[in-house]
Design an enzyme around this catalytic site. Structure first.
Site, short mmCIF file in Angstrom:
data_model
loop_
_atom_site.label_atom_id
_atom_site.label_comp_id
_atom_site.label_asym_id
_atom_site.label_seq_id
_atom_site.Cartn_x
_atom_site.Cartn_y
_atom_site.Cartn_z
N CYS A 58 -7.25 -19.15 9.97
CA CYS A 58 -6.82 -18.23 11.02
C CYS A 58 -5.43 -18.63 11.49
CB CYS A 58 -7.80 -18.24 12.19
SG CYS A 58 -8.02 -19.86 12.94
N CYS A 61 -4.54 -21.68 13.87
CA CYS A 61 -4.40 -23.07 13.44
C CYS A 61 -2.95 -23.46 13.19
CB CYS A 61 -5.21 -23.31 12.16
SG CYS A 61 -6.99 -23.04 12.31
N ASP A 468 10.84 3.33 -8.08
CA ASP A 468 11.30 3.03 -9.43
C ASP A 468 11.11 4.31 -10.25
OD1 ASP A 468 12.02 1.49 -11.78
OD2 ASP A 468 9.89 1.52 -12.28
N ASP A 653 6.58 -0.39 -10.79
CA ASP A 653 5.54 -0.82 -11.74
C ASP A 653 5.99 -1.89 -12.71
OD1 ASP A 653 7.23 0.91 -13.39
OD2 ASP A 653 5.57 0.86 -14.83
N ASP A 657 10.38 -5.11 -11.21
CA ASP A 657 10.19 -4.62 -9.84
C ASP A 657 9.44 -5.61 -8.97
OD1 ASP A 657 11.41 -2.11 -10.37
OD2 ASP A 657 9.55 -1.42 -11.31
#
Length: 757
Positions: A58, A61, A468, A653, A657
């Site tokens: 978490c 901490c 893209d 993709d 990229d």
């Protein structure tokens, strides 16, 4: 300097927040990988260590870890990335040693293991997630059964239940609740104890105190045959809190897998050609600039450099993002990670190992991922304020009722417990995850998979979408569009048949597209493939060539074509051009128009040629476009947009990229993308349609609205319930019921995300 030592994944042990084994921290001895082997000492004498804090569950901490380490004499830097569970340590070895640093972490209940993306797997993450699920199941089962017993007690209070029956039911509740609370509460108890030992607090401290006091007072009341017990309140707290923690963990459980997938592309050795033309295999780190490296067909180019001998085609998606192979010849620059496809080549090394473009992409991804830590800073600041305020409020209620209200310690303590329970952050904790789960479920049905816990929150705030081209706005599958000047050498059917006869002997994507367009048919015999140029054969005594225009002898004055092309020439007849097109996704124009109608700025970035990019952008309605972009260029564009105050959603993709996807404010990728791009993206969508991008935006904006409503409901609940609890008008049982009701209200409102268009 790169870390070269390997990492044994079993070296990461459970600590204060561990759920898998739910065990207390063990000693460092015998844990496998020794962090000392991963320490890097710089030229300035500063020691550095990058590590994984697997026990970090978490954001609350983070301040305690950074605060405790920061106070050590000789500690120069201690930065924690909660999203990736990463820690970066820098210290002066002359003033402090690693044992003292590890001892301080042990005192907080945290164990670390050196970060090595090439070897690090998800086994520990999965085990911790399974442990959380087991704790959630135990808490839920016990809560349901204790609530059944409590209903009987409540009914008995209205119908004069005898004290003996009531005592029996209280003992039944105790027998069910006590072991369940001990087991399911250990994530919170362990974290709270570790924080208190280090002299700090976190959001688990008031939870642990509230559960412990409610359980202790309930057990005391049971032994005294008192009328009220609060086992159901303690279990309800744990159950709802574990739901939030499990949802959060499951949504971000693979945060640091991208580097592992990317580094899997890196070659570990290279075949070096000596001056006497003898070859030897060397580790990639032993290859030096100027060395001549042999790359066989099908092998990954291990270094950055220039082709010294040979002609071939390479898969250069790493640099250009284009799916079509690129021809290479002596003098052509090639990069590590590209794949040699058609013929052996020799490459003169310019850079190897950590100096290659592949390593730079990995570094860009890591830097971009670390930058996302700003999204958890708000939670860090809240956690510093929340626990002290709740403790002070509960203590003030206890002292006020003892000093001013004339109550005995037992009654004052019960009011204090009620305050702790009623202020439990269940509703606030569920405000975001409940909406996320509903939104994620809806998008999953529409063909989109949300990977990052805060992806929808960021997508709702995006005001710019950067696309893209190949494989994103287009399908990434070339198809034959037409044949030019076929009437000069015969009809189109005859030209296609001849070209396909040669194409069936090649695995080149354009050759496959050509063969698919022609359908079934015979393949030519004795076809010779000239790497990087094309195919040649003799058919019916006539020499036929199929390939590049300059190699075939195509017309130099031909009208430029925006897409891929190959040429066919038979003997001395004029050459014929076969035009291909990488078709845009069927709804690309509609989605772009929809994004623009919603007020978003749309930009196209591509590594392809300018003519191709301009043609596609004009067809689908994108005015702002940029062609011939390398990975660094895309990062630069995103940084410029960010400097303008834009919040960018990147859709891409290709392997090239991946850094841009990691650096963007939020990122999306199609399921056909390279694995590393899918891993770097926050959301992955399936199918040939771009509609999931628009759907994700709409769902994200609706989810953002519902989250705001949920936060408002939770705050309103606290504004009403807290004063009543402090005034002594709310018992722990009523506090738990009201708290649960607020959680149910928040959850019910969250379900609205699954309705509507």
């Amino acid at each position: 300097m790169a870390l070269q030592a390997s990492l044994d994944p079993t070296a990461i042990d459970a600590g204060c927040c561990s759920i898998g084994g739910l065990a207390a921290p063990a000693s460092r001895a015998g844990t496998g990988a020794d962090p000392r082997a991963y320490v890097v000492v710089g030229d300035d004498g500063t020691a550095r260590l990058d590590a994984v804090v697997e026990t970090l569950d978490c954001p609350s901490c983070v301040p305690s870890i950074e605060g405790v380490l920061g106070r050590l004499d000789g500690m120069l830097a201690a930065r924690v990335n909660a999203g990736q569970r990463r820690i970066h340590l820098e210290w002066d070895p002359a003033r402090i040693d690693l044992d003292r640093i590890l001892g301080a972490l042990d005192g907080l209940g945290h164990r670390i293991a050196a970060y090595d993306a090439a070897r690090l797997g998800g086994r520990e993450v999965d085990e911790v997630g399974r442990g959380l699920l087991r704790a959630l199941a135990v808490a839920g089962f016990a809560f349901a059964n204790v609530m059944l017993v409590s209903v009987a007690v409540w009914a008995g209070l209205a119908q004069d239940m005898g004290p003996g029956t009531r005592a029996f039911l209280h003992w039944v509740s105790a027998l069910i609740a006590l072991p369940a609370i001990v087991y399911a509460g250990r994530p919170f108890f362990g974290s709270a104890l570790a924080a208190l030992r280090s002299g700090t607090t976190n959001m688990d401290v008031p939870i642990a105190i509230g559960v412990s006091l409610a359980t202790g007072m309930s057990l005391l009341e049971t032994t005294r045959n008192g009328p009220h017990v609060f086992f159901d309140a303690a279990l309800g707290l744990l159950f709802f809190l574990l739901i939030g923690r499990f949802l959060d963990r499951s949504l971000r459980g693979r945060a640091f897998a991208a580097a592992q997938n990317l580094l899997a592309l890196r070659a570990v050795s290279a075949v070096v050609i000596g001056r006497d033309r003898r070859t030897e295999v060397r580790a990639i780190d032993a290859v030096r600039p100027g060395d001549l490296v042999a790359v066989a067909v099908g092998e990954t180019v291990p270094v950055d450099g220039r082709v010294a001998a040979g002609r071939s085609d390479v898969d250069a998606a790493l640099v250009t993002g284009e799916s079509l192979p690129q021809p290479v010849a002596p003098g052509t620059v090639v990069h590590a990670g590209t794949v040699n496809l058609t013929a052996p080549i020799e490459v003169e090394t310019a850079a190897a190992g950590s100096g290659t473009l592949l390593a730079e992409i990995a570094a860009m991804m890591d830097r971009a991922g670390q930058a996302k830590a700003r999204y958890v800073r708000l939670a860090d600041r809240i956690s510093r304020i929340y626990a002290p305020v709740i403790h002070a409020l509960a203590l003030a209620a206890f002292a006020g009722w003892m000093a001013l209200g004339g109550a005995d310690w037992r009654h004052a303590l019960m009011i204090s417990v009620a305050v702790l329970i009623v202020t439990c952050p269940c509703a606030l904790g569920l405000a975001v995850p409940a909406v996320q789960v509903g939104a994620v479920g809806r998008l999953l049905k529409r063909g989109a998979y949300v990977k990052s816990g805060d992806a929808l929150e960021r997508l709702a705030r995006a005001d710019t979408v950067v696309f893209d081209k190949t494989g994103t706005l287009t399908l990434g599958r070339p198809r034959l569009e037409g044949i030019d000047d076929a009437d000069c050498v015969g009809d189109s059917g005859e030209v296609l048949a001849v070209a396909a006869a040669l194409a069936r002997r090649s695995t080149h994507p354009l050759a496959r597209a050509l063969a698919a367009a022609a359908g079934d048919g015979p393949a030519a015999d004795d076809v010779r493939e000239e790497p990087g140029c094309g195919l040649e054969a003799v058919l019916s005594g006539v020499r036929v060539r199929l390939g590049r225009r300059d190699w075939v002898g195509g017309a130099t004055a031909a009208t430029p074509h925006a897409g891929p092309e190959i040429w066919l020439r038979r003997g001395d007849a004029p050459a014929v051009r076969l035009r291909f097109v990488d078709a845009p996704r069927p709804d690309a124009a509609e989605v772009v128009a929809g994004l623009q109608a919603r007020g978003l700025r749309v930009v196209l970035l591509s590594g392809d040629r300018r003519a191709v990019v301009d043609d596609l952008a004009d067809r689908i309605g994108i005015d702002e476009r940029r062609a011939e972009c390398l990975p660094g260029d895309k990062i630069a564009v995103l940084e410029r947009l960010a400097a303008e105050g834009r919040r960018v959603a990147m859709v891409g993709d290709g392997l090239n990229d991946a850094p841009a996807l990691a650096a963007a404010f939020v990122s999306l990728s199609p399921a056909t993308a390279a694995d590393v791009s899918q891993t770097a993206a926050d959301l992955v969508f399936r199918g040939d349609s771009l509609a999931p991008v628009l759907e994700a935006l709409d769902v994200a904006r609706r989810a953002d609205m519902l989250v705001r409503q949920n936060v408002g409901l939770a705050l309103a609940y606290n504004l009403v319930a807290v004063p009543l609890a402090v005034a002594g008008l709310v018992t722990p049982l009523i506090a738990a019921v009201v708290m649960s009701a607020s959680s149910l209200a928040v959850t019910g409102n969250a379900l609205r995300v699954q309705r509507g268009r």
